[in-house]
Enzyme design. Sequence first.
Site, short mmCIF file in Angstrom:
data_model
loop_
_atom_site.label_atom_id
_atom_site.label_comp_id
_atom_site.label_asym_id
_atom_site.label_seq_id
_atom_site.Cartn_x
_atom_site.Cartn_y
_atom_site.Cartn_z
N ARG A 15 -0.51 -71.20 -60.17
CA ARG A 15 0.79 -71.89 -60.25
C ARG A 15 1.16 -72.45 -58.87
NH1 ARG A 15 6.21 -68.43 -61.10
NH2 ARG A 15 5.45 -67.71 -59.08
N VAL A 41 24.02 -66.08 -50.13
CA VAL A 41 25.39 -66.00 -50.66
C VAL A 41 25.80 -67.36 -51.21
CG1 VAL A 41 27.80 -65.48 -50.12
CG2 VAL A 41 25.97 -64.24 -48.94
N THR A 51 11.14 -70.40 -58.73
CA THR A 51 12.09 -71.51 -58.89
C THR A 51 12.58 -72.05 -57.54
OG1 THR A 51 12.80 -70.36 -60.86
CG2 THR A 51 14.21 -72.13 -60.11
N LYS A 78 26.71 -59.92 -52.18
CA LYS A 78 27.17 -61.12 -51.46
C LYS A 78 28.48 -60.85 -50.73
CE LYS A 78 24.87 -63.95 -54.98
NZ LYS A 78 25.04 -64.53 -56.31
#
Length: 436
Positions: free
Chosen positions: A49, A132, A13, A205
């Site tokens: 892909r 983050v 993604t 994070k």
Amino acid sequence: MKPIQVGLLGIGTVGRGTFEVLQRNKEEIRRRAGRSIQIAMVADLDTARAQQVVGDTAQVVADARQVIANPEIDIVIELIGGYGIARQLVMEAIEAGKHVVTANKALLAVHGTEIFAAARRRGVMVAFEAAVAGGIPIIKALREGLTANRIQWIAGIINGTTNFILSEMRDKGLPFDTVLKEAQALGYAEADPTFDIEGVDAAHKATIMSAIAFGIPVQFDKAHVEGITKLEAQDIRYAEQLGYRIKLLGIAKRASAGVELRVHPCLVPAKRLIANVEGAMNAVMVQADAVGTTLYYGKGAGSEPTASAVIADLVDITRLHTADPLNRVPHLAFQPDELSDVAVLPMAQVVTSYYLRLRVADQAGVLAKVTGILADSDISIDAVLQREAGEGENQTDLIILTHDCVESRMDAALAQMQSLPTVLGPITRIRKEELN
Ligand code: HSE
């Protein structure tokens, strides 16, 4: 000038977003960076892909090591995730003299010290804006924009999945399990949502932010990590009646004895802007001595928001890669030999305020006993709410908000309250932060 050559490891993604935004905005990005940025190689196990995304603009390979071995590649983007193969590849890329851009918070929170040391030895940059809060430029803000300040604390909604779940629980009064299923169906939560709902992702994070804010090494193993799986809809409702929202916060705070580093559900006054961050959005509040309070809000995940952060790092590296390494912005904001060994405090030493819910017998003297224990423990009460017992009911909920106290004292008081025969079930304790 020849475009700077980038090799991309993993084109899922975020990789796709990075490729597409670089294509779409290539002219603006070139004008900013002073040079074009070209993804020249892509490594992905799913080569078909990958090929579909990049067409004939880049060489597609299945083996990431081919990218690292290519002397033409200046920057390697790691978008594989986790601390297995990703760690090996990042270390190999650094050893091969490549600059690295990564969105991998787990890797940096756990192995950051080793990675930054290796990068320093080889004179390369490791950039991690995307690690983050996704598209929010919080690393840049903490490391550069706030560089004049002594940062006092950071409190962030830094996991979109859990914020979505908490928002839905509040809006619809639904239990956690039901909303989790809904979040999975909508694609907000992973099929295995453990890292999100147990607070691990937020703690990764928060760990990275604590290092940058206070000039300490990344120490994920010292973070207190508590997720939202045990939260009940009734506590969200009671909190609301008292003027609070419950959020999963990542907190890094400078205290007199050390640094607090913790992730847990937290009551936050409903009037604070951060309490009104809903759905999958992220927000980070920073309190610093010169600037005061600042708040950063935006999308913490997703293809193009995260790509926005990845590309910002590519531009930074393009501008700086010819600079003397000593003149670059240090990875953790502070010069590496200036890191402090100030301790991350155990939870017992954390100072905060509390929300308590007790299921009690509805009879004379119960409230006095409970408040007596708090008084004897020198814990000051801020507010009390007692639900009216229903028709024929002989038990009720007692909700208490306290002022700040050290957690060890609250633990001892809770143990005493829990042993009262008139306290009929396990006491719920949720921490509270006023954020003022
Ligand atoms: N799983 C994260 C979240 C996104 O829900 O916010 C990536 O860090």
